[in-house]
Design an enzyme around this catalytic site. Sequence first.
Site, short mmCIF file in Angstrom:
data_model
loop_
_atom_site.label_atom_id
_atom_site.label_comp_id
_atom_site.label_asym_id
_atom_site.label_seq_id
_atom_site.Cartn_x
_atom_site.Cartn_y
_atom_site.Cartn_z
N GLY A 9 5.05 -51.18 15.38
CA GLY A 9 5.21 -49.69 15.39
C GLY A 9 3.63 -48.95 14.55
N CYS A 10 2.64 -47.83 14.63
CA CYS A 10 1.47 -47.50 13.37
C CYS A 10 2.22 -48.13 11.93
CB CYS A 10 2.18 -45.98 12.87
SG CYS A 10 1.14 -45.41 11.86
#
Length: 157
Positions: A9-10
Amino acid sequence: METIYLAGGCLWGVQAFLKTLPGVEFTEAGRANGSSYTLEGDYDGYAECVKTEFAPDVITVSGLMEYLFEIIDPYSLNQQGPDMGEKYRTGVYSESLEHLAEAKAFLREREDYGAIMVEVLPLTNYIKSAEEHQDRLDKYPDDYCHIPKGLLYKYKR
């Protein structure tokens, strides 16, 4: 030292988390396994990831994946928390066939293997993220992160 690229993810939170782990000696925010890149910052097909240098006598690829599974939803395709899109997919990338074999074995050992969306692929390309993304949560601790703060710093050294 060995190198592996982990996507969860981020990249801000993933980097903040990974650098607290025992045996992790260096992290760098970046993007991996994309199809094209432009100077305007378009990263087609790239996964946000963290280049992770680790001491294999302290932590293994399987050990890194155990930790990674604490901060990701391995059943989600192209989404972690509220972040949606191909760039937020989860994955393990490496130039080492041994790393990839160990990562695949880790996934196969799980009862829910068929439902896991974590890709394990050879590293085809990597781009270091801009300096503003490096160690972002160290610079701006209250900045956005999809990983709960209690998990982010759980292993802080």
